[in-house]
Each structure stands twice: as structure tokens, then as C-alpha cells.
Design an enzyme around this catalytic site. Structure first.
Site, PDB file in Angstrom:
ATOM      1  N   LEU A  44       0.858  -1.181   0.000  1.00  0.00           N
ATOM      2  CA  LEU A  44       0.000   0.000   0.000  1.00  0.00           C
ATOM      3  C   LEU A  44       0.896   1.233   0.000  1.00  0.00           C
ATOM      4  O   LEU A  44       2.093   1.154   0.287  1.00  0.00           O
ATOM      5  CB  LEU A  44      -0.905   0.012   1.232  1.00  0.00           C
ATOM      6  CG  LEU A  44      -1.915  -1.128   1.334  1.00  0.00           C
ATOM      7  CD1 LEU A  44      -2.577  -1.109   2.710  1.00  0.00           C
ATOM      8  CD2 LEU A  44      -2.960  -1.034   0.231  1.00  0.00           C
ATOM      9  N   ALA A  45       0.304   2.386  -0.272  1.00  0.00           N
ATOM     10  CA  ALA A  45       1.113   3.603  -0.297  1.00  0.00           C
ATOM     11  C   ALA A  45       1.851   3.784   1.021  1.00  0.00           C
ATOM     12  O   ALA A  45       3.023   4.165   1.034  1.00  0.00           O
ATOM     13  CB  ALA A  45       0.234   4.815  -0.582  1.00  0.00           C
ATOM     14  N   GLU A  46       1.196   3.515   2.148  1.00  0.00           N
ATOM     15  CA  GLU A  46       1.852   3.612   3.444  1.00  0.00           C
ATOM     16  C   GLU A  46       1.354   2.558   4.406  1.00  0.00           C
ATOM     17  O   GLU A  46       0.167   2.195   4.402  1.00  0.00           O
ATOM     18  CB  GLU A  46       1.636   4.989   4.095  1.00  0.00           C
ATOM     19  CG  GLU A  46       2.822   5.907   4.047  1.00  0.00           C
ATOM     20  CD  GLU A  46       2.866   6.718   2.776  1.00  0.00           C
ATOM     21  OE1 GLU A  46       3.961   7.196   2.434  1.00  0.00           O
ATOM     22  OE2 GLU A  46       1.826   6.868   2.130  1.00  0.00           O
ATOM     23  N   THR A  47       2.275   2.079   5.222  1.00  0.00           N
ATOM     24  CA  THR A  47       1.953   1.307   6.416  1.00  0.00           C
ATOM     25  C   THR A  47       2.463   2.112   7.609  1.00  0.00           C
ATOM     26  O   THR A  47       3.616   2.527   7.640  1.00  0.00           O
ATOM     27  CB  THR A  47       2.627  -0.080   6.391  1.00  0.00           C
ATOM     28  OG1 THR A  47       2.112  -0.833   5.276  1.00  0.00           O
ATOM     29  CG2 THR A  47       2.343  -0.835   7.678  1.00  0.00           C
ATOM     30  N   HIS A  73      -2.488  10.630   5.280  1.00  0.00           N
ATOM     31  CA  HIS A  73      -3.624   9.699   5.277  1.00  0.00           C
ATOM     32  C   HIS A  73      -3.405   8.554   6.264  1.00  0.00           C
ATOM     33  O   HIS A  73      -4.352   8.092   6.901  1.00  0.00           O
ATOM     34  CB  HIS A  73      -3.903   9.183   3.859  1.00  0.00           C
ATOM     35  CG  HIS A  73      -3.082   8.021   3.423  1.00  0.00           C
ATOM     36  ND1 HIS A  73      -1.801   8.161   2.956  1.00  0.00           N
ATOM     37  CD2 HIS A  73      -3.366   6.697   3.373  1.00  0.00           C
ATOM     38  CE1 HIS A  73      -1.328   6.967   2.614  1.00  0.00           C
ATOM     39  NE2 HIS A  73      -2.254   6.071   2.868  1.00  0.00           N
TER      40      HIS A  73
END
Length: 260
Positions: A44-47, A73
Site C-alpha cells: 500500500l502507499a503507506e503502512t 492519510h
């Protein structure tokens, strides 16, 4: 060893909208290479990973490729998990970060309001290859952490089809494209192929640049914005001195466990 994991769609009130983030609560930090592998596996874009610090928390964010200095986010998604799943009872959460200082998230009805640093972009030289990679010439080129390209219309931003391989060669984490909105104050898109994210659906950190720019240009402190990616996200924004306030909604998509 198992750790909980949650996935939350941030800056939206609908599943499969906004920006998905994975959230992993920890009792103590895992080694950074292990957190990086989890983020790469999540893809994902960020964890986001967090640990308790008294009544506050320490917070870190990883893209599939690197640890990032600031992420909006995934911060909003972490607050959503704490407020709605993990039983945090106060109305404000303070997150202590490595490079962005202390970030606060307030519960405000059905929205979460984040208090982030303002990072106004400044005029910059256009690096070789940027305009060819983005595919359309802007009317203005600026930069803060990321390159900041201003276009005339929302349609111009929506029509962008970057060459992501070429864009990954630009010396910046990301590229913001923005324009006045048709049904809001401004719109944007965010591209970060060098960080493993071709297009980020909704980007809180980019709004640290967008809010001061548009507040100054439009002569107003309160702004309504959309990030016009395919998943689309909605933000209510305010410039407050050297800080920016961003409000948005979030919904939980999944709960699970990571086995290490």
C-alpha cells in the site's frame, strides 16, 4: 510473534474510496528493516506503525520502498483505529514523529482534524526531464519537499498521464499537480514513483504545500479540496499561521494479524 493489522480507507466515507493505509500497533519498535518488509508485503502507499508513549504515541510511516518523513492519510487512519477500535477515549491524540515533530488529531463529529506543519512551496528551477515525464507544461513550477506544478484548470490536472519510469528519475520524493477546482477551491494529484507509489490516491503531506499556496492565492484561510485520483478524496482545510489543519473521514476495511 503476531501483531494486529488494520486497513483503513482515509479521506472518504465510502469503502474503496480515498487512500488505503495499513496500521500496525506495536508494544515496542521492530527493527526498521522488518517494518520495511511488512510495508513492502502490504504493498500500500503507506503502512503506519505506532507504540504507546504515556497518553501519547510515537508514529512512523513506511512506503513499499522507504521510511517517509510525513504522511497524512496514514496518520488519519491511525487515529481512526485508535478512536473507533482500540478504545482511545480522549478527544485529541498526539503523535510524536522522527522528522515532522508532534502531530495532533482531533475527533470532530464524523471527521478527524489533523494539525500539521505548513510547508509553503517556493519558486524553483525546472529540472531536466520533469515536463517530459509529467506530459504537460504547467503555468508555474515551485518546490518544497516535492515539485509543485500549477495548471490552469481541473481538466488539465485530470488529463495528466505521466511516464512513471521517467518521473522516478527526478530528484524528489514526489510531484504535486494542482489547479483551481470546478466545484471546490482547488484540486490536486500526487505522483511518487521513486517511493514505490506511481499515484497516491489522497496525500495529506502534499496538502502541507497546497494549503498555504491556495490560501495565499485565493485570499482565504478556509478551503475545500478534492484529490482527483481514480479513488478520489475530500479534505476540509485551514491555514493557521505556520500550521495547516486538514479534516477528513475514514472507514475501516479489514482487521487481521501479521505472523512474524
Amino acid at each position: 510473534m503476531t501483531i494486529p493489522i488494520y486497513q483503513v480507507d482515509a479521506f472518504t466515507e465510502h469503502l474503496f474510496g480515498g487512500n488505503p493505509a495499513a496500521i500496525c500497533p506495536l508494544e515496542e519498535w521492530l527493527p526498521a528493516p522488518q517494518m520495511q518488509k511488512i510495508a513492502a508485503e502490504n504493498n500500500l502507499a503507506e503502512t503506519a506503525f505506532f507504540i504507546p508513549l504515556g497518553n501519547d504515541f510515537e508514529l512512523r510511516w513506511f512506503t513499499p520502498e522507504l521510511e517517509i518523513d510525513l504522511c497524512g492519510h496514514a496518520t488519519l487512519a491511525t487515529a481512526h483505529v485508535l478512536f473507533t477500535i482500540l478504545g482511545y477515549e480522549r478527544d485529541v491524540i498526539h503523535f510524536h514523529t522522527l522528522k515532522a515533530g508532534t502531530l495532533s488529531v482531533h475527533r470532530n463529529g464524523d471527521k478527524y482534524m489533523m494539525d500539521f506543519p505548513s510547508r509553503p512551496p517556493v519558486a524553483a528551477e525546472t529540472p531536466s526531464g520533469l515536463l517530459e515525464a509529467i506530459g504537460a507544461s504547467p503555468v508555474e513550477v515551485l518546490r518544497s519537499r516535492d515539485y509543485f506544478l500549477v495548471y490552469e484548470t481541473e481538466a488539465d490536472v485530470a488529463a495528466l498521464k505521466p511516464d512513471f519510469f521517467a518521473l522516478s528519475k527526478i530528484d524528489a520524493i514526489g510531484v504535486i499537480a494542482t489547479a483551481p477546482g470546478e466545484n471546490c477551491d482547488f484540486v490536486s494529484r500526487f505522483f511518487a514513483p521513486s517511493a514505490g507509489i506511481n499515484e497516491d490516491p489522497v496525500t495529506g503531506s502534499a496538502h502541507c504545500n497546497l494549503i498555504p499556496y491556495w490560501a495565499n492565492r485565493l485570499g482565504k484561510e478556509n478551503l475545500h479540496a478534492f484529490q482527483v485520483s481514480e479513488r478520489r478524496g475530500e479534505l476540509w482545510c485551514q491555514l493557521k499561521g505556520d500550521r495547516v489543519l486538514m479534516s477528513g473521514r475514514a472507514v475501516t476495511y479489514l482487521k487481521g494479524e501479521v505472523f512474524l
